[in-house]
Design an enzyme around this catalytic site. Sequence first.
Site, PDB file in Angstrom:
ATOM      1  N   LYS A  75      44.694  36.805  36.110  1.00 47.89           N
ATOM      2  CA  LYS A  75      43.634  35.895  36.577  1.00 47.89           C
ATOM      3  C   LYS A  75      42.284  36.350  36.038  1.00 47.89           C
ATOM      4  O   LYS A  75      41.998  37.550  36.013  1.00 47.89           O
ATOM      5  CB  LYS A  75      43.634  35.874  38.109  1.00 47.89           C
ATOM      6  CG  LYS A  75      42.653  34.890  38.731  1.00 47.89           C
ATOM      7  CD  LYS A  75      42.764  34.940  40.252  1.00 47.89           C
ATOM      8  CE  LYS A  75      41.820  33.968  40.930  1.00 47.89           C
ATOM      9  NZ  LYS A  75      41.944  34.028  42.405  1.00 47.89           N
ATOM     10  N   SER A 150      42.687  29.694  44.796  1.00 47.96           N
ATOM     11  CA  SER A 150      41.959  29.708  43.554  1.00 47.96           C
ATOM     12  C   SER A 150      42.773  30.207  42.356  1.00 47.96           C
ATOM     13  O   SER A 150      42.391  29.947  41.218  1.00 47.96           O
ATOM     14  CB  SER A 150      40.716  30.578  43.702  1.00 47.96           C
ATOM     15  OG  SER A 150      41.079  31.932  43.908  1.00 47.96           O
ATOM     16  N   SER A 174      44.492  32.497  48.266  1.00 46.11           N
ATOM     17  CA  SER A 174      44.394  32.113  46.856  1.00 46.11           C
ATOM     18  C   SER A 174      45.586  32.503  45.978  1.00 46.11           C
ATOM     19  O   SER A 174      45.646  32.093  44.814  1.00 46.11           O
ATOM     20  CB  SER A 174      43.119  32.699  46.236  1.00 46.11           C
ATOM     21  OG  SER A 174      42.002  31.948  46.630  1.00 46.11           O
TER      22      SER A 174
END
Lengths: 477, 96
Positions: A75, A150, A174
């Site tokens: 990420k 997210s 997330s």
Amino acid sequence: MAPPTFADTRAALARGATTCEAVVDAFLQRIAAHKHLNAFVHVDADGALSAARQVDWQRAAGHAPPLAGLVLAVKDVLCVRDWPLSCGSRMLSGFRSLYDATAVARLKASGAILVGTTNCDEFAMGSSSESSWHGPVLNPRAEGYVPGGSSGGSAVAVAAGLCHAALGSDTGGSIRQPAALCGVVGLKPTYGRVSRYGLVAYASSLDCVGPLTHTVHDAAIVLDAMAGQDERDATSVPTRAPHVGQKWLHDACGLRLGVPEEFFGAGLDAGIQEAIKNVLDRLRAAGAHVRSVSLPHTRYGVAVYYILATAEASSNLGRFDGLRYGYRPEGHENMNLEELYARARSEGFGKEVKRRIMLGTYVLSAGYYDAYYAKAQRVRSLIRQDFDQAFEAVDVLVAPVTPVPGFRLGAMTRDPLQMYLSDTYTVTANLAGVPGLAVPAGVHENGFPIGIQILGQPFDEARLLQLGDLIVRLLGQ
Amino acid sequence: MAVSIDDVRVVARLARLEFSEKQEELLTNELTAVLEYMATLDEVDTEGIAPMTHVRAVAQGVRDDHVKAGIGTDDALRNAPDTYADYFRVPKVLGG
């Protein structure tokens, strides 16, 4: 052809049927063919191929690293040395990391091959992966719908078969929420299990690094490789890694499962409720004791979370001032220092990040601190007590991940409060610091994946993983 | 809790953010809606409940203090938007 899990690749490597280089090459081709999903923001094809050749040489020399063949995406909020790091924000355009995050360094040292960084909500603030400066991420399993957030790019990269595993971060859901909406496995470890060094801070008392994978086994392998104390993160804990190894369950005999009634109230989609009931029936048939429990302060979780997380964020994001790195606005030569700060931050940050900084600054400001921040910290104590009490009677909790099986792109971007409320079932695990695992639990009548969440006691990831694996097998997935 | 546009301006100044008047109005409404929702916490009796500042209040460990290599000047300046010699260059702070 279905993309391989890490276990598949490992077996193929052992048979001599493939090489790491060929595996990486196949993933790179899939990444190129799925560009429209916008899952990746940076792909290092040359670096990945060269790392793969190196692992192949090590294997040929009889020194295969433990994760030989694992192809990993990261990420875009975790530092990877010399790679761009943007946190999905214009604020960090052009920034390159000076070092590896501890989780990244440990995975590299174990032989993992990094292919690139994945798109996400700006500074990990969002539940839909729509707020990135690089544009929204698309859900490959549900056209026109968000992939969750997210860590949406990480979930999509796994779901679309663009890598074996991806790292995400989970501050209020997330990892688990996008895993559920994309039909993959997502693990939020216990707070402190994985070092936060090199993770760009959103809310430091809540942030956790964890894996997204196709299978529970792969999640266990990635967790084992990156867990453990780190002298660079004082909140990392000297508890041994979970080492799930091969200790997988044959049945659920003796397992005490709690079903928190507050997670099944109004607002929960009927199809999700049905899917979870089905899982519980099968676990009961497999020998589990299932009982109802109460976590009475669950309904205050979202309010507590958005006070504490935005307060911490308003402080953590103070470092982005356009001086030492990051975005510097046009015409800065003619500004004074105060003007430069305000202009750099106002042009560098997107709407949701600014909204959260405003909210966090407000709740910390003189006259409001006790009413919001201190009050939220007290209710946080009560939320943790709820979990402590529930775990006196049961080993794990089984619950939904999300109230609905997904929402359309753009459906909630104009109503922040509605978006925040979609985090109802995930935020309390972060507030209490307990681990949570999302695993696929069937398909909704509209065709979308459904996730189930298993919450456990601190440092009991092994049991979560064992139960998650059992659920997957009982459902014949 | 209704937030006024003046509150928004004060908080924006504290956060070193600037907004257009239209954005200020929108934020006033959004923050009011969110803070009204957060007022549900008033229902909870927290008398005698200690604030939770951290997941585990564990004693901090102590490690031996060894000198290690840090980030050198070249690396530290690598991402800077504006530099002069070994320094970050920033706008003039003192004077007009």
